[in-house]
Design an enzyme around this catalytic site. Structure first.
Site, PDB file in Angstrom:
ATOM      1  N   LYS A 130      43.026  39.260  36.818  1.00 17.68           N
ATOM      2  CA  LYS A 130      42.215  38.023  36.171  1.00 17.68           C
ATOM      3  C   LYS A 130      42.986  37.808  34.951  1.00 17.68           C
ATOM      4  CE  LYS A 130      38.712  37.818  38.951  1.00 17.68           C
ATOM      5  NZ  LYS A 130      37.344  38.211  38.728  1.00 17.68           N
ATOM      6  N   ARG A 182      37.103  45.255  43.885  1.00 20.31           N
ATOM      7  CA  ARG A 182      37.798  44.343  44.747  1.00 20.31           C
ATOM      8  C   ARG A 182      39.009  44.122  43.987  1.00 20.31           C
ATOM      9  NH1 ARG A 182      33.796  40.466  44.436  1.00 20.31           N
ATOM     10  NH2 ARG A 182      34.683  39.506  42.314  1.00 20.31           N
TER      11      ARG A 182
END
Length: 174
Positions: A118, A152
Protein backbone atom coordinates in the site's frame (compact mmCIF):
# COMPACT_ATOMS: atom_id res chain seq x y z
CA UNK A 1 -22.18 -10.91 -9.98
CA UNK A 2 -22.45 -11.76 -6.28
CA UNK A 3 -25.33 -14.16 -6.80
CA UNK A 4 -23.51 -15.80 -9.72
CA UNK A 5 -20.39 -16.33 -7.59
CA UNK A 6 -22.40 -17.72 -4.67
CA UNK A 7 -24.24 -20.07 -7.08
CA UNK A 8 -20.84 -21.32 -8.25
CA UNK A 9 -19.85 -22.29 -4.71
CA UNK A 10 -18.05 -19.24 -3.40
CA UNK A 11 -18.63 -18.97 0.33
CA UNK A 12 -17.10 -15.65 1.37
CA UNK A 13 -18.44 -12.23 0.42
CA UNK A 14 -15.84 -9.46 0.62
CA UNK A 15 -17.93 -6.28 0.72
CA UNK A 16 -15.65 -3.26 0.35
CA UNK A 17 -18.70 -1.00 0.59
CA UNK A 18 -19.27 -2.07 4.19
CA UNK A 19 -22.73 -3.61 3.80
CA UNK A 20 -24.50 -0.46 2.68
CA UNK A 21 -26.51 -2.46 0.14
CA UNK A 22 -29.25 -4.60 1.70
CA UNK A 23 -29.12 -6.90 -1.33
CA UNK A 24 -25.60 -7.93 -0.36
CA UNK A 25 -26.85 -8.81 3.11
CA UNK A 26 -29.84 -10.73 1.72
CA UNK A 27 -27.73 -12.79 -0.68
CA UNK A 28 -24.99 -13.44 1.89
CA UNK A 29 -27.61 -14.67 4.32
CA UNK A 30 -29.51 -16.73 1.74
CA UNK A 31 -26.32 -18.60 0.81
CA UNK A 32 -25.12 -18.83 4.41
CA UNK A 33 -21.83 -17.25 3.33
CA UNK A 34 -19.18 -15.61 5.46
CA UNK A 35 -19.12 -11.83 5.23
CA UNK A 36 -16.15 -9.49 5.26
CA UNK A 37 -17.32 -6.00 6.17
CA UNK A 38 -14.71 -3.45 5.13
CA UNK A 39 -14.61 0.14 6.26
CA UNK A 40 -14.11 2.76 3.58
CA UNK A 41 -14.69 6.47 3.94
CA UNK A 42 -16.50 7.92 0.89
CA UNK A 43 -16.39 5.99 -2.42
CA UNK A 44 -13.47 4.52 -4.39
CA UNK A 45 -13.37 7.55 -6.69
CA UNK A 46 -12.96 10.10 -3.88
CA UNK A 47 -11.91 8.12 -0.81
CA UNK A 48 -8.39 9.56 -0.75
CA UNK A 49 -9.50 13.18 -1.18
CA UNK A 50 -8.77 14.64 2.24
CA UNK A 51 -9.92 11.75 4.46
CA UNK A 52 -10.84 13.10 7.87
CA UNK A 53 -11.69 11.58 11.23
CA UNK A 54 -12.03 13.15 14.64
CA UNK A 55 -11.11 9.76 16.14
CA UNK A 56 -10.35 7.09 13.56
CA UNK A 57 -10.61 4.16 16.01
CA UNK A 58 -13.88 5.31 17.56
CA UNK A 59 -15.50 6.14 14.23
CA UNK A 60 -14.53 2.84 12.64
CA UNK A 61 -15.61 0.93 15.76
CA UNK A 62 -18.98 2.68 15.69
CA UNK A 63 -19.33 1.85 11.98
CA UNK A 64 -18.58 -1.83 12.63
CA UNK A 65 -21.00 -2.01 15.55
CA UNK A 66 -23.77 -0.63 13.34
CA UNK A 67 -22.94 -2.83 10.35
CA UNK A 68 -22.49 -6.06 12.36
CA UNK A 69 -25.88 -5.44 13.98
CA UNK A 70 -27.34 -5.02 10.50
CA UNK A 71 -25.66 -8.24 9.34
CA UNK A 72 -26.95 -10.10 12.40
CA UNK A 73 -30.46 -8.79 11.72
CA UNK A 74 -30.23 -10.38 8.27
CA UNK A 75 -29.16 -13.66 9.89
CA UNK A 76 -25.45 -13.38 9.07
CA UNK A 77 -23.36 -14.69 11.94
CA UNK A 78 -19.98 -15.46 10.36
CA UNK A 79 -18.47 -11.98 10.08
CA UNK A 80 -14.93 -10.71 9.53
CA UNK A 81 -14.01 -7.05 9.95
CA UNK A 82 -11.56 -5.30 7.60
CA UNK A 83 -10.46 -1.85 8.77
CA UNK A 84 -9.81 -0.85 5.16
CA UNK A 85 -6.13 0.03 5.24
CA UNK A 86 -5.64 2.58 2.45
CA UNK A 87 -9.35 3.08 1.80
CA UNK A 88 -10.21 6.61 2.85
CA UNK A 89 -7.38 6.96 5.32
CA UNK A 90 -4.27 9.09 5.57
CA UNK A 91 -0.87 7.55 6.21
CA UNK A 92 -1.25 8.44 9.90
CA UNK A 93 -4.71 6.83 10.06
CA UNK A 94 -3.29 3.59 8.63
CA UNK A 95 -0.49 3.47 11.22
CA UNK A 96 -2.93 4.29 14.02
CA UNK A 97 -5.18 1.45 12.90
CA UNK A 98 -2.29 -1.02 12.86
CA UNK A 99 -1.01 0.17 16.25
CA UNK A 100 -4.44 0.12 17.92
CA UNK A 101 -5.96 -2.81 16.03
CA UNK A 102 -6.66 -4.62 19.30
CA UNK A 103 -9.39 -2.05 20.01
CA UNK A 104 -11.19 -3.13 16.83
CA UNK A 105 -10.58 -6.77 17.78
CA UNK A 106 -12.40 -6.10 21.06
CA UNK A 107 -15.65 -5.94 19.07
CA UNK A 108 -15.57 -9.74 19.10
CA UNK A 109 -15.10 -10.53 15.41
CA UNK A 110 -11.99 -11.72 13.58
CA UNK A 111 -10.14 -8.78 12.05
CA UNK A 112 -8.48 -8.82 8.65
CA UNK A 113 -5.93 -6.35 7.30
CA UNK A 114 -4.77 -5.84 3.74
CA UNK A 115 -1.61 -3.73 3.89
CA UNK A 116 0.20 -5.37 1.00
CA UNK A 117 2.27 -2.89 -1.02
CA UNK A 118 0.00 0.00 0.00
CA UNK A 119 0.89 3.64 -0.53
CA UNK A 120 1.44 4.38 3.16
CA UNK A 121 4.31 1.87 3.10
CA UNK A 122 5.69 3.35 -0.11
CA UNK A 123 5.45 6.86 1.25
CA UNK A 124 7.22 5.90 4.47
CA UNK A 125 10.03 4.02 2.73
CA UNK A 126 10.04 6.05 -0.51
CA UNK A 127 9.65 2.89 -2.59
CA UNK A 128 7.52 1.81 -5.56
CA UNK A 129 4.98 -1.03 -5.04
CA UNK A 130 7.35 -3.69 -6.41
CA UNK A 131 9.87 -2.92 -3.64
CA UNK A 132 7.56 -2.84 -0.61
CA UNK A 133 7.91 -6.46 0.57
CA UNK A 134 9.80 -5.67 3.77
CA UNK A 135 7.44 -2.83 4.67
CA UNK A 136 4.45 -5.05 3.98
CA UNK A 137 5.87 -7.82 6.15
CA UNK A 138 6.61 -5.39 8.99
CA UNK A 139 3.02 -4.19 8.79
CA UNK A 140 1.70 -7.76 8.73
CA UNK A 141 3.78 -8.61 11.81
CA UNK A 142 2.57 -5.51 13.66
CA UNK A 143 -1.01 -6.33 12.67
CA UNK A 144 -0.74 -9.93 13.89
CA UNK A 145 0.89 -8.78 17.14
CA UNK A 146 -2.03 -6.37 17.62
CA UNK A 147 -4.75 -8.93 16.99
CA UNK A 148 -5.29 -9.42 13.25
CA UNK A 149 -6.38 -12.97 12.48
CA UNK A 150 -6.35 -12.72 8.68
CA UNK A 151 -4.02 -10.88 6.31
CA UNK A 152 -4.43 -10.21 2.61
CA UNK A 153 -1.08 -10.03 0.83
CA UNK A 154 0.54 -10.43 -2.57
CA UNK A 155 3.61 -12.28 -1.26
CA UNK A 156 1.98 -15.24 0.45
CA UNK A 157 5.05 -17.44 1.08
CA UNK A 158 6.97 -14.64 2.80
CA UNK A 159 3.97 -13.58 4.87
CA UNK A 160 3.27 -17.16 6.00
CA UNK A 161 6.88 -17.54 7.14
CA UNK A 162 6.72 -14.30 9.14
CA UNK A 163 3.38 -15.24 10.68
CA UNK A 164 4.73 -18.65 11.75
CA UNK A 165 7.53 -16.93 13.65
CA UNK A 166 5.18 -14.37 15.20
CA UNK A 167 2.73 -17.06 16.29
CA UNK A 168 5.55 -19.15 17.75
CA UNK A 169 6.89 -16.13 19.63
CA UNK A 170 3.41 -15.34 20.95
CA UNK A 171 2.97 -18.92 22.19
CA UNK A 172 6.27 -19.20 24.08
CA UNK A 173 5.83 -19.19 27.85
CA UNK A 174 9.45 -18.77 28.90
Amino acid sequence: VLEYALNKGFSIVNDITGLVDDNVAKLTSAYNAKLVIMHMQKSPSDMQVEPEYENVILEISDFFEKQTTKANNFGIKDIILDVGIGFGKTFEHNFTLIRRLNEICNLGYPVMIGPSRKAFIGNTLDLPPSERLEGTLATVIAGIMNGAKIVRVHDVKEAVECIKIVNFAKSCNT
